[in-house]
Write an enzyme that holds these catalytic residues in place. Structure first.
Site, PDB file in Angstrom:
ATOM      1  N   THR A 127       0.826  -1.217   0.000  1.00  0.00           N
ATOM      2  CA  THR A 127       0.000   0.000   0.000  1.00  0.00           C
ATOM      3  C   THR A 127       0.859   1.266   0.000  1.00  0.00           C
ATOM      4  O   THR A 127       0.359   2.337  -0.329  1.00  0.00           O
ATOM      5  CB  THR A 127      -0.915  -0.009   1.250  1.00  0.00           C
ATOM      6  OG1 THR A 127      -1.527  -1.288   1.308  1.00  0.00           O
ATOM      7  CG2 THR A 127      -1.984   1.028   1.191  1.00  0.00           C
ATOM      8  N   TYR A 149      -2.809   4.709   7.591  1.00  0.00           N
ATOM      9  CA  TYR A 149      -2.125   3.414   7.767  1.00  0.00           C
ATOM     10  C   TYR A 149      -0.891   3.344   6.866  1.00  0.00           C
ATOM     11  O   TYR A 149       0.224   3.055   7.328  1.00  0.00           O
ATOM     12  CB  TYR A 149      -3.089   2.264   7.448  1.00  0.00           C
ATOM     13  CG  TYR A 149      -2.391   0.947   7.226  1.00  0.00           C
ATOM     14  CD1 TYR A 149      -1.816   0.264   8.292  1.00  0.00           C
ATOM     15  CD2 TYR A 149      -2.269   0.400   5.948  1.00  0.00           C
ATOM     16  CE1 TYR A 149      -1.145  -0.935   8.086  1.00  0.00           C
ATOM     17  CE2 TYR A 149      -1.607  -0.789   5.736  1.00  0.00           C
ATOM     18  CZ  TYR A 149      -1.043  -1.457   6.812  1.00  0.00           C
ATOM     19  OH  TYR A 149      -0.378  -2.628   6.600  1.00  0.00           O
ATOM     20  N   TYR A 177       4.529  -6.398   1.963  1.00  0.00           N
ATOM     21  CA  TYR A 177       3.647  -7.536   1.694  1.00  0.00           C
ATOM     22  C   TYR A 177       2.576  -7.179   0.679  1.00  0.00           C
ATOM     23  O   TYR A 177       1.985  -6.110   0.740  1.00  0.00           O
ATOM     24  CB  TYR A 177       2.869  -7.982   2.933  1.00  0.00           C
ATOM     25  CG  TYR A 177       3.646  -8.187   4.191  1.00  0.00           C
ATOM     26  CD1 TYR A 177       4.972  -8.588   4.180  1.00  0.00           C
ATOM     27  CD2 TYR A 177       3.010  -8.004   5.421  1.00  0.00           C
ATOM     28  CE1 TYR A 177       5.647  -8.791   5.368  1.00  0.00           C
ATOM     29  CE2 TYR A 177       3.680  -8.210   6.601  1.00  0.00           C
ATOM     30  CZ  TYR A 177       5.008  -8.598   6.573  1.00  0.00           C
ATOM     31  OH  TYR A 177       5.662  -8.791   7.750  1.00  0.00           O
ATOM     32  N   PHE A 178       2.258  -8.164  -0.155  1.00  0.00           N
ATOM     33  CA  PHE A 178       1.053  -8.056  -0.970  1.00  0.00           C
ATOM     34  C   PHE A 178      -0.090  -8.663  -0.139  1.00  0.00           C
ATOM     35  O   PHE A 178      -0.149  -8.392   1.052  1.00  0.00           O
ATOM     36  CB  PHE A 178       1.332  -8.612  -2.378  1.00  0.00           C
ATOM     37  CG  PHE A 178       2.147  -7.581  -3.135  1.00  0.00           C
ATOM     38  CD1 PHE A 178       3.476  -7.321  -2.774  1.00  0.00           C
ATOM     39  CD2 PHE A 178       1.568  -6.787  -4.100  1.00  0.00           C
ATOM     40  CE1 PHE A 178       4.207  -6.301  -3.388  1.00  0.00           C
ATOM     41  CE2 PHE A 178       2.295  -5.777  -4.729  1.00  0.00           C
ATOM     42  CZ  PHE A 178       3.604  -5.536  -4.369  1.00  0.00           C
ATOM     43  N   ASN A 198     -12.509  -6.874   6.873  1.00  0.00           N
ATOM     44  CA  ASN A 198     -12.368  -5.837   5.847  1.00  0.00           C
ATOM     45  C   ASN A 198     -11.840  -6.454   4.559  1.00  0.00           C
ATOM     46  O   ASN A 198     -12.100  -5.961   3.473  1.00  0.00           O
ATOM     47  CB  ASN A 198     -11.344  -4.782   6.277  1.00  0.00           C
ATOM     48  CG  ASN A 198     -11.777  -4.075   7.539  1.00  0.00           C
ATOM     49  OD1 ASN A 198     -12.869  -3.543   7.598  1.00  0.00           O
ATOM     50  ND2 ASN A 198     -10.925  -4.101   8.555  1.00  0.00           N
ATOM     51  N   ASN A 199     -11.041  -7.504   4.717  1.00  0.00           N
ATOM     52  CA  ASN A 199     -10.336  -8.065   3.556  1.00  0.00           C
ATOM     53  C   ASN A 199     -11.111  -9.215   2.922  1.00  0.00           C
ATOM     54  O   ASN A 199     -11.942  -9.858   3.559  1.00  0.00           O
ATOM     55  CB  ASN A 199      -8.935  -8.525   3.974  1.00  0.00           C
ATOM     56  CG  ASN A 199      -8.084  -7.372   4.452  1.00  0.00           C
ATOM     57  OD1 ASN A 199      -7.643  -7.354   5.590  1.00  0.00           O
ATOM     58  ND2 ASN A 199      -7.884  -6.379   3.621  1.00  0.00           N
ATOM     59  N   ARG A 231      -5.658  -8.640  -7.383  1.00  0.00           N
ATOM     60  CA  ARG A 231      -4.620  -8.495  -6.364  1.00  0.00           C
ATOM     61  C   ARG A 231      -3.657  -9.664  -6.428  1.00  0.00           C
ATOM     62  O   ARG A 231      -3.984 -10.730  -6.947  1.00  0.00           O
ATOM     63  CB  ARG A 231      -5.252  -8.493  -4.944  1.00  0.00           C
ATOM     64  CG  ARG A 231      -6.209  -7.347  -4.671  1.00  0.00           C
ATOM     65  CD  ARG A 231      -5.481  -6.022  -4.563  1.00  0.00           C
ATOM     66  NE  ARG A 231      -6.382  -4.925  -4.222  1.00  0.00           N
ATOM     67  CZ  ARG A 231      -7.052  -4.202  -5.120  1.00  0.00           C
ATOM     68  NH1 ARG A 231      -6.956  -4.468  -6.414  1.00  0.00           N
ATOM     69  NH2 ARG A 231      -7.834  -3.207  -4.729  1.00  0.00           N
TER      70      ARG A 231
HETATM   71  C1  UD1 Z   1      -6.241  -4.103   1.667  1.00  0.00           C
HETATM   72  C2  UD1 Z   1      -5.740  -2.848   2.281  1.00  0.00           C
HETATM   73  C3  UD1 Z   1      -4.235  -2.823   2.184  1.00  0.00           C
HETATM   74  C4  UD1 Z   1      -3.612  -4.072   2.766  1.00  0.00           C
HETATM   75  C5  UD1 Z   1      -4.199  -5.273   2.038  1.00  0.00           C
HETATM   76  C6  UD1 Z   1      -3.669  -6.595   2.503  1.00  0.00           C
HETATM   77  C7  UD1 Z   1      -7.598  -1.286   1.891  1.00  0.00           C
HETATM   78  C8  UD1 Z   1      -8.069  -0.099   1.113  1.00  0.00           C
HETATM   79  N1  UD1 Z   1      -6.352  -1.722   1.595  1.00  0.00           N
HETATM   80  O1  UD1 Z   1      -5.977  -4.026   0.298  1.00  0.00           O
HETATM   81  O2  UD1 Z   1      -3.727  -1.713   2.849  1.00  0.00           O
HETATM   82  O3  UD1 Z   1      -2.219  -4.040   2.576  1.00  0.00           O
HETATM   83  O4  UD1 Z   1      -5.609  -5.244   2.217  1.00  0.00           O
HETATM   84  O5  UD1 Z   1      -4.133  -6.947   3.767  1.00  0.00           O
HETATM   85  O6  UD1 Z   1      -8.278  -1.807   2.770  1.00  0.00           O
HETATM   86  N2  UD1 Z   1     -13.286  -7.026  -1.954  1.00  0.00           N
HETATM   87  C9  UD1 Z   1     -14.615  -7.276  -2.221  1.00  0.00           C
HETATM   88  N3  UD1 Z   1     -15.456  -7.531  -1.174  1.00  0.00           N
HETATM   89  C10 UD1 Z   1     -15.034  -7.538   0.131  1.00  0.00           C
HETATM   90  C11 UD1 Z   1     -13.664  -7.291   0.395  1.00  0.00           C
HETATM   91  C12 UD1 Z   1     -12.812  -7.022  -0.674  1.00  0.00           C
HETATM   92  O7  UD1 Z   1     -15.037  -7.283  -3.374  1.00  0.00           O
HETATM   93  O8  UD1 Z   1     -15.846  -7.760   1.044  1.00  0.00           O
HETATM   94  C13 UD1 Z   1     -12.365  -6.796  -3.087  1.00  0.00           C
HETATM   95  C14 UD1 Z   1     -11.674  -5.425  -3.059  1.00  0.00           C
HETATM   96  O9  UD1 Z   1     -12.440  -4.460  -3.711  1.00  0.00           O
HETATM   97  C15 UD1 Z   1     -10.362  -5.759  -3.778  1.00  0.00           C
HETATM   98  C16 UD1 Z   1     -10.082  -7.218  -3.412  1.00  0.00           C
HETATM   99  O10 UD1 Z   1     -11.343  -7.754  -3.000  1.00  0.00           O
HETATM  100  O11 UD1 Z   1     -10.523  -5.691  -5.165  1.00  0.00           O
HETATM  101  C17 UD1 Z   1      -9.100  -7.370  -2.283  1.00  0.00           C
HETATM  102  O12 UD1 Z   1      -9.521  -6.568  -1.181  1.00  0.00           O
HETATM  103  P1  UD1 Z   1      -8.776  -6.619   0.228  1.00  0.00           P
HETATM  104  O13 UD1 Z   1      -8.645  -8.017   0.687  1.00  0.00           O
HETATM  105  O14 UD1 Z   1      -9.468  -5.658   1.139  1.00  0.00           O
HETATM  106  O15 UD1 Z   1      -7.294  -6.140  -0.094  1.00  0.00           O
HETATM  107  P2  UD1 Z   1      -6.771  -4.777  -0.778  1.00  0.00           P
HETATM  108  O16 UD1 Z   1      -7.870  -3.941  -1.248  1.00  0.00           O
HETATM  109  O17 UD1 Z   1      -5.756  -5.170  -1.777  1.00  0.00           O
END
Ligand code: UD1
Length: 335
Positions: A127, A149, A177-178, A198-199, A231
């Site tokens: 990030t 963050y 990290y990715f 969140n992820n 991702r």
């Molecule tokens: C998030 C963090 C980043 C962190 C990374 C790894 C944010 C803006 N960024 O990134 O700082 O380094 O995690 O832990 O939070 N998605 C959905 N539905 C969901 C959740 C996610 O469609 O309920 C999608 C997102 O839009 C994205 C992909 O899944 O396209 C991955 O999302 P996520 O796991 O949150 O990771 P990052 O967005 O890459």
């Protein structure tokens, strides 16, 4: 072999790194304040490694606590995980993020200096690069943090740079990290967020266990092959092994490095969902919702420098990530 202090060693990446460090023959001591980790992780680590786990419960902001820990052990290096990591929360609580992530790190570095320990591996994130100017991200891509963050991680990276310029005894590894995913093969440790995740991966996992009714796909109109965000997901055990290689590089070669830890391959939200359905052998409900603020279409790592400098290679693929995640959560929730 070295003696290594792991801050945040009970957390998701920290606990997997503990196992890999032990497997490589290192002595390891954990400190953790258990603010975002369960205490039974420690028993599970003892079970996996078949040996007692040395843990000191406390906070990296607590100078007296750190002084006691450093006085009790002769460390060769520190791997620093203990930090806050939710991007959205950091926007609401920037002060708390700077206190834990930046002041926590500088307090730790001060304690290290006083104890004469000058090797540290730092948990950073992709990030820090912000909106991609070109892909894959190489380590010299410009840095443009967009959240508190991300800024907190950049601040820590910058502190390390200045520290080394001031005193050449310091050597450090910054690991960007990715997206970590998956769990240990034993299904005894893995990611287990208390709140609504969140992820993506932990969210899908909770849909698979039935704890959440469906996934909301955050937008299907991105500039990617299937319209959903792409991702670079990396298996947490591969990530953990990258830490072993990084700390070994510090101990045996005294050589500072700043490296991406990713696979170099991007997967979309639908790729992830399909792979998870295969692992849990059932269809998973989803709906397509609006984009999430701040999300980027696509990003993935250039892993060439980590391969060249550390010999790092991510060996586990998407199916391994989903299978081990499912084994872990289904066992945990008795599904
Ligand atoms: C998030 C963090 C980043 C962190 C990374 C790894 C944010 C803006 N960024 O990134 O700082 O380094 O995690 O832990 O939070 N998605 C959905 N539905 C969901 C959740 C996610 O469609 O309920 C999608 C997102 O839009 C994205 C992909 O899944 O396209 C991955 O999302 P996520 O796991 O949150 O990771 P990052 O967005 O890459």
């Amino acid at each position: 072999m070295g003696k290594i202090l792991l801050t945040g060693g009970a957390g998701y990446i920290g606990s997997h790194t503990y196992v890999e460090l032990k497997a490589a023959g290192h002595e390891v001591v954990i400190i953790d304040n258990f603010s975002n980790a369960r205490k039974d992780v420690i028993d599970r680590l003892a079970q996996i490694t078949d040996s007692p786990v040395l843990v000191h419960e406390g906070d990296v902001l607590d100078k007296a606590f750190l002084a006691t820990v450093f006085a009790s052990h002769d460390f060769d290096a520190v791997i620093h995980f203990a930090a806050k990591k939710a991007v959205g929360e950091s926007v609401e609580k920037p002060l708390e993020y700077f206190e834990t992530n930046c002041t926590g790190f500088s307090t730790l570095l001060m304690a290290m200096k006083e104890a004469g320990v000058f090797r540290v591996v730092f948990s950073s994130t992709a990030t820090v690069y912000g909106e991609p100017l070109s892909l894959p991200y190489t380590e010299d891509h410009r840095i443009a943090p967009v959240s508190p963050y991300a800024q907190s991680k950049v601040t820590c990276e910058t502190l390390l740079k200045h520290l080394k310029e001031a005193d050449d005894r310091w050597t450090y590894g910054v690991l960007r990290y990715f997206n970590p995913a998956g769990a240990h093969d034993s299904a005894l440790i893995g990611e287990d967020p208390n709140d609504i995740p969140n992820n993506l991966m932990p969210y899908i996992a909770k849909v698979a266990t039935g704890e959440l009714p469906q996934l909301t796909v955050f937008g299907d109109d991105y500039n990617t092959p299937d319209g959903t965000g792409v991702r670079d997901y990396i298996h947490v055990v591969d990530l953990a092994q990258g830490h072993v290689q990084s700390v070994d590089k510090l101990i045996y070669d005294n050589s500072t490095h700043i490296l991406n830890l990713g696979t170099g391959t991007g997967y979309s939200v639908f790729d992830m969902l399909r792979a998870y359905e295969k692992a849990c052998q059932k269809p998973l409900a989803y709906t397509v919702g609006p984009r999430r603020a701040g999300d980027i279409d696509c990003f993935y790592a250039d892993p060439a420098s980590a391969r060249e400098i550390l010999g790092f290679e991510a060996r586990r693929g998407l199916d391994d990530m989903c299978r081990t995640s499912w084994n872990w959560v289904s066992r945990l929730r008795n599904v």
